[in-house]
Design a protein around this motif. Structure first.
Motif: not given
Length: 200
Positions: A23-34, A191-200
């Motif tokens: 997700m982009n960083s704007d969407a990510a910030r809405k998911q994350l806690f303080s 080995s299990d790392c995945v991309v969570a945030i992408a701004d392009q």
């Protein structure tokens, strides 16, 4: 209230992030806690023998105050974390505290593994370190990674990527011209790392 707490406990026990499209960083910030507040969330103590229950309760009572939570934060502890004890100890064993993982489920597993390795006996989680107002969400990151996204993500130029490990405390960022999702995964170093945030 009991049903609500049971539902929360179930959500916590099953809360391991599932790889999804970034997700982009704007969407990510809405998911994350303080990134500022953390609480101690006690779990059921049925796994502990009668001799351990009292010792576990006393330890958790000392840990859960706001002042103690602030001391933990100052020492570098953060959500997601877990506090484990031997299930049939003598009451003198110190708690095993694991923190800064990327989900409650990962924190529980890591704390049990570390406790059992240190004590040579079966362990169980007695409490979790959670962000204030915790609920299960599509994106969960450690407190350290959350702080990076909330406070410093806008620094630097595009593209920007954040990858994280669902099972550990690892995460990594790739930013600027030439940055790629693959570079973020490589900087995460698991080995299990995945991309969570992408701004392009």
């Amino acid at each position: 209230m009991r049903k609500a707490m049971t539902g929360l406990a179930l959500a916590i026990l099953t809360a391991l992030p599932v790889a999804a499209d970034p997700m982009n960083s704007d969407a990510a910030r809405k998911q994350l806690f303080s990134a500022k507040d953390m609480i101690l969330h006690p779990m059921g103590l049925d796994a502990f023998g009668n001799g351990m229950k009292r010792a576990v309760r006393l330890t958790l009572d000392q840990m859960k105050s706001r002042g103690q939570m602030l001391k933990f934060l100052e020492a570098g502890y953060g959500y997601y974390g877990a506090v484990a004890f031997p299930t049939n100890g003598n009451g003198e064993e110190p708690p095993t505290i694991i923190s800064q993982l990327n989900s409650p489920g990962a924190a529980q597993q890591a704390a049990i593994n570390a406790c059992q390795s240190a004590n040579g006996s079966t362990c169980a989680v007695a409490a979790l370190l959670l962000p204030k107002g915790y609920s299960n969400r599509d994106l969960m990151l450690s407190q350290a990674a959350t702080a990076k996204v909330v406070n410093q993500w806008d620094e630097g130029t595009l593209p920007k990527y954040l990858a994280f490990s669902p099972s550990t405390n690892s995460w990594g960022i790739a930013k600027g011209p030439g940055a790629s999702a693959r570079m973020a995964v490589e900087s995460c170093k698991r080995s299990d790392c995945v991309v969570a945030i992408a701004d392009q």
